[in-house]
Design a protein around this motif. Structure first.
Motif, PDB file in Angstrom:
ATOM      1  N   ASP A  63       0.807  -1.224   0.000  1.00  0.00           N
ATOM      2  CA  ASP A  63       0.000   0.000   0.000  1.00  0.00           C
ATOM      3  C   ASP A  63       0.833   1.265   0.000  1.00  0.00           C
ATOM      4  N   LEU A  64       1.876   1.242   0.804  1.00  0.00           N
ATOM      5  CA  LEU A  64       2.707   2.434   0.953  1.00  0.00           C
ATOM      6  C   LEU A  64       3.312   2.831  -0.385  1.00  0.00           C
ATOM      7  N   VAL A  65       3.871   1.843  -1.083  1.00  0.00           N
ATOM      8  CA  VAL A  65       4.516   2.137  -2.363  1.00  0.00           C
ATOM      9  C   VAL A  65       3.502   2.696  -3.340  1.00  0.00           C
ATOM     10  N   VAL A  66       2.325   2.058  -3.376  1.00  0.00           N
ATOM     11  CA  VAL A  66       1.291   2.526  -4.298  1.00  0.00           C
ATOM     12  C   VAL A  66       0.910   3.958  -3.976  1.00  0.00           C
ATOM     13  N   SER A  67       0.739   4.237  -2.683  1.00  0.00           N
ATOM     14  CA  SER A  67       0.307   5.591  -2.331  1.00  0.00           C
ATOM     15  C   SER A  67       1.387   6.612  -2.665  1.00  0.00           C
ATOM     16  N   LEU A  68       2.656   6.235  -2.562  1.00  0.00           N
ATOM     17  CA  LEU A  68       3.710   7.180  -2.912  1.00  0.00           C
ATOM     18  C   LEU A  68       3.715   7.473  -4.405  1.00  0.00           C
ATOM     19  N   TYR A  69       3.572   6.429  -5.201  1.00  0.00           N
ATOM     20  CA  TYR A  69       3.493   6.653  -6.639  1.00  0.00           C
ATOM     21  C   TYR A  69       2.292   7.517  -6.975  1.00  0.00           C
ATOM     22  N   GLN A  70       1.187   7.246  -6.284  1.00  0.00           N
ATOM     23  CA  GLN A  70      -0.032   8.008  -6.540  1.00  0.00           C
ATOM     24  C   GLN A  70       0.180   9.471  -6.207  1.00  0.00           C
ATOM     25  N   MET A  71       0.905   9.732  -5.116  1.00  0.00           N
ATOM     26  CA  MET A  71       1.167  11.132  -4.735  1.00  0.00           C
ATOM     27  C   MET A  71       1.931  11.844  -5.821  1.00  0.00           C
ATOM     28  N   ASP A  72       2.977  11.195  -6.321  1.00  0.00           N
ATOM     29  CA  ASP A  72       3.761  11.836  -7.363  1.00  0.00           C
ATOM     30  C   ASP A  72       2.907  12.075  -8.600  1.00  0.00           C
ATOM     31  N   LEU A  73       2.067  11.093  -8.894  1.00  0.00           N
ATOM     32  CA  LEU A  73       1.169  11.238 -10.027  1.00  0.00           C
ATOM     33  C   LEU A  73       0.266  12.454  -9.844  1.00  0.00           C
ATOM     34  N   ASP A  74      -0.328  12.575  -8.647  1.00  0.00           N
ATOM     35  CA  ASP A  74      -1.230  13.691  -8.385  1.00  0.00           C
ATOM     36  C   ASP A  74      -0.499  15.021  -8.498  1.00  0.00           C
ATOM     37  N   ARG A  75       0.718  15.051  -7.993  1.00  0.00           N
ATOM     38  CA  ARG A  75       1.454  16.308  -8.042  1.00  0.00           C
ATOM     39  C   ARG A  75       1.736  16.718  -9.483  1.00  0.00           C
ATOM     40  N   SER A  76       2.174  15.751 -10.294  1.00  0.00           N
ATOM     41  CA  SER A  76       2.479  16.096 -11.683  1.00  0.00           C
ATOM     42  C   SER A  76       1.223  16.501 -12.431  1.00  0.00           C
ATOM     43  N   LEU A  77       0.139  15.794 -12.152  1.00  0.00           N
ATOM     44  CA  LEU A  77      -1.128  16.142 -12.795  1.00  0.00           C
ATOM     45  C   LEU A  77      -1.540  17.560 -12.429  1.00  0.00           C
ATOM     46  N   PHE A  78      -1.385  17.912 -11.158  1.00  0.00           N
ATOM     47  CA  PHE A  78      -1.749  19.251 -10.718  1.00  0.00           C
ATOM     48  C   PHE A  78      -0.970  20.306 -11.489  1.00  0.00           C
ATOM     49  N   LEU A  79       0.342  20.084 -11.623  1.00  0.00           N
ATOM     50  CA  LEU A  79       1.172  21.043 -12.354  1.00  0.00           C
ATOM     51  C   LEU A  79       0.679  21.215 -13.778  1.00  0.00           C
ATOM     52  N   LEU A  80       0.465  20.082 -14.432  1.00  0.00           N
ATOM     53  CA  LEU A  80       0.054  20.143 -15.822  1.00  0.00           C
ATOM     54  C   LEU A  80      -1.274  20.859 -15.972  1.00  0.00           C
ATOM     55  N   ARG A  81      -2.227  20.476 -15.111  1.00  0.00           N
ATOM     56  CA  ARG A  81      -3.550  21.076 -15.212  1.00  0.00           C
ATOM     57  C   ARG A  81      -3.510  22.559 -14.911  1.00  0.00           C
ATOM     58  N   SER A  82      -2.770  22.924 -13.888  1.00  0.00           N
ATOM     59  CA  SER A  82      -2.708  24.335 -13.525  1.00  0.00           C
ATOM     60  C   SER A  82      -2.085  25.141 -14.649  1.00  0.00           C
ATOM     61  N   TYR A  83      -1.059  24.580 -15.270  1.00  0.00           N
ATOM     62  CA  TYR A  83      -0.424  25.263 -16.393  1.00  0.00           C
ATOM     63  C   TYR A  83      -1.428  25.517 -17.507  1.00  0.00           C
ATOM     64  N   LEU A  84      -2.165  24.468 -17.860  1.00  0.00           N
ATOM     65  CA  LEU A  84      -3.132  24.628 -18.946  1.00  0.00           C
ATOM     66  C   LEU A  84      -4.240  25.591 -18.543  1.00  0.00           C
ATOM     67  N   ARG A  85      -4.665  25.523 -17.287  1.00  0.00           N
ATOM     68  CA  ARG A  85      -5.754  26.391 -16.858  1.00  0.00           C
ATOM     69  C   ARG A  85      -5.363  27.856 -16.853  1.00  0.00           C
ATOM     70  N   ILE A  86      -4.155  28.139 -16.411  1.00  0.00           N
ATOM     71  CA  ILE A  86      -3.694  29.524 -16.418  1.00  0.00           C
ATOM     72  C   ILE A  86      -3.729  30.070 -17.837  1.00  0.00           C
ATOM     73  N   ARG A  87      -3.298  29.272 -18.787  1.00  0.00           N
ATOM     74  CA  ARG A  87      -3.294  29.717 -20.165  1.00  0.00           C
ATOM     75  C   ARG A  87      -4.718  29.948 -20.648  1.00  0.00           C
ATOM     76  N   LEU A  88      -5.610  29.050 -20.281  1.00  0.00           N
ATOM     77  CA  LEU A  88      -6.995  29.229 -20.707  1.00  0.00           C
ATOM     78  C   LEU A  88      -7.574  30.506 -20.122  1.00  0.00           C
ATOM     79  N   GLN A  89      -7.245  30.783 -18.878  1.00  0.00           N
ATOM     80  CA  GLN A  89      -7.723  32.021 -18.254  1.00  0.00           C
ATOM     81  C   GLN A  89      -7.262  33.235 -19.042  1.00  0.00           C
ATOM     82  N   LYS A  90      -5.982  33.216 -19.416  1.00  0.00           N
ATOM     83  CA  LYS A  90      -5.463  34.350 -20.165  1.00  0.00           C
ATOM     84  C   LYS A  90      -6.119  34.455 -21.535  1.00  0.00           C
ATOM     85  N   ILE A  91      -6.328  33.307 -22.156  1.00  0.00           N
ATOM     86  CA  ILE A  91      -6.966  33.326 -23.475  1.00  0.00           C
ATOM     87  C   ILE A  91      -8.360  33.912 -23.366  1.00  0.00           C
TER      88      ILE A  91
END
Lengths: 210, 226
Positions: free
Chosen positions: B77-105
């Motif tokens: 479980d621990l390993v899975v949750s750690l991978y999941q955390m990294d996944l969530d963090r990267s997803l957040f970055l990507l989404r926030s990047y795209l959203r900021i651009r959409l806001q500006k557009i």
């Protein structure tokens, strides 16, 4: 949500700053064995009961499940912080070098790793004092912004401090720029005695001679 | 994804880019973080990082599959949750990047479609800007307001026919001040046209400057917005 922090104010919300800070590396001592992790931001491990360097978010996750102890970063010791505080008090124009995310890192460690920090009350009060002294310097510096300030240098300021001061500073600088700029060109270039003063001031200076 | 899936030579230069980034010790996450920060702090929309976004999406997808596999195989479980955390963090970055651009557009849609800022958008963003933003907005404004105004005041772009420029179009404030840091010393840098303002940009020092003056440096990646 990801893009919802108001872009007109501080640009980054406090949680977003914390997010950035969580990528900083800390040292941990795991109390379990685990194989290597190959995540997007890098490869870590394999983990044995010996010192390992991992990002803060990973360390906190392990700590929450009681799988490690976090080693207090070297800059967070009582001696080091006392030195920094004294130096901050002695130089009214300069900021002492501290990790860019020192506020966020110390806050996260206080919240989740209390038992790993020796003399935690001392450390906490030192950091608060340091924050207070530094912010006071920022405020004093703000008073010197004038129409002729076209750039401000803030050496060694930390992320949280930047974020707090950003809205006011940007609007103030912009207002000055807008209202003062036609006069700037007409100002006589008086160098001479003012020059040494510009060089003197370490942290914040009018980069244009008055 | 529309951009980046082109010919073989494009692929090759992408791999080269990754290799160069790896060799310099910067992971894609670091690059994405930098792009995100710059985009947040800049008043205008910046160049879309097509290759970076593509690579990030691929890595995220790979990690998602890995996590699924792990959960199925009953990995700790621990390993899975750690991978999941990294996944969530990267997803957040990507989404926030795209959203900021959409806001500006959304904010500057007409201005973007009229200037060469249009080239900074990805294909999908261009489609979004055209069909969802400008078309709908124009139609709405025309139907609700413009058609009922007297002749000569009905344009979306100009206040009246007698305006010489398109003064009804909101433009990003390039004169705003931004906080920035350079990685390598830039040396004496001229801030304005009259040559009165010279700043010595030292590496790793924090500066507050007018965005307009450092636009070129931001584009070439020599200065980071904080």
């Amino acid at each position: 949500m990801a893009g919802q922090s108001d872009p007109h104010l501080s640009i980054f919300s406090a949680p977003e700053l914390e997010f950035l800070a969580e990528d900083e590396m800390v040292e941990v001592v795991p109390n379990i064995r685990m194989e290597a992790l190959h995540v997007i931001c890098g490869d870590f491990g394999p983990f044995f009961p010996q010192i390992a360097k991992v990002p803060l978010w990973l360390a906190l996750a392990l700590k929450k499940r009681d799988k490690c102890t976090i080693r207090t970063p070297e800059w967070m010791s009582v001696e080091r912080l006392t030195q920094v505080l004294e130096a901050e008090r002695e130089s009214p124009r300069e900021f002492q070098p501290l990790p860019f995310h020192y506020v966020e890192i110390s806050r996260l460690l206080f919240d989740h790793a209390r038992d790993d920090i020796p003399d935690i009350y001392m450390v906490r009060s030192l950091i608060e004092d340091i924050r207070y002294v530094r912010f006071h310097k920022v405020e004093t510096g703000l008073e010197t912004i004038s129409g002729r300030t076209h750039a401000v240098k803030l050496k060694n300021l930390s992320a949280m401090e930047v974020n707090i001061v950003r809205p006011f500073m940007v609007r103030a600088l912009q207002a000055f720029y807008k209202h003062d700029s036609p006069q700037m060109i007409q100002q006589p270039q008086t160098m001479g005695s003012r020059r040494p003063q510009v060089v003197d001031r370490g942290s914040r200076r009018d980069l244009r001679p008055r | 994804m529309a951009s980046g899936s082109g010919s073989g030579s494009e692929r090759w230069s992408e791999d080269l880019e990754t290799e160069v980034a790896m060799a310099m010790g910067t992971t894609d996450v670091e690059l994405l973080k930098r792009a995100w920060r710059n985009e947040k702090a800049a008043p205008e929309i910046l160049q879309f990082e097509a290759a970076l976004v593509l690579r990030a999406r691929e890595q995220i997808q790979l990690l998602e599959e890995t996590v699924e596999e792990f959960t199925e195989n009953g990995v700790d479980d621990l390993v899975v949750s750690l991978y999941q955390m990294d996944l969530d963090r990267s997803l957040f970055l990507l989404r926030s990047y795209l959203r900021i651009r959409l806001q500006k557009i959304e904010k500057y849609m007409i201005h973007i479609s009229k200037t060469n800022l249009w080239n900074r958008l990805s294909e999908q963003e261009q489609r979004f800007a055209k069909s969802r933003c400008t078309d709908i907005m124009e139609k709405h404004l025309e139907q609700s307001v413009l058609s009922r105004l007297p002749y000569g005041y009905q344009s979306i772009l100009k206040q009246s026919i007698s305006s010489e420029e398109d003064d009804m179009v909101p433009e990003p404030q390039l004169d705003t001040f931004v906080f920035c840091k350079t990685k390598h010393a830039v040396g004496a840098f001229q801030l304005d046209d009259t040559g009165d303002e010279i700043v010595d940009l030292v590496a790793d020092d924090l500066y507050v400057l007018r965005y307009k003056s450092i636009r070129g440096l931001v584009e070439s990646g020599r200065i980071d917005l904080v």
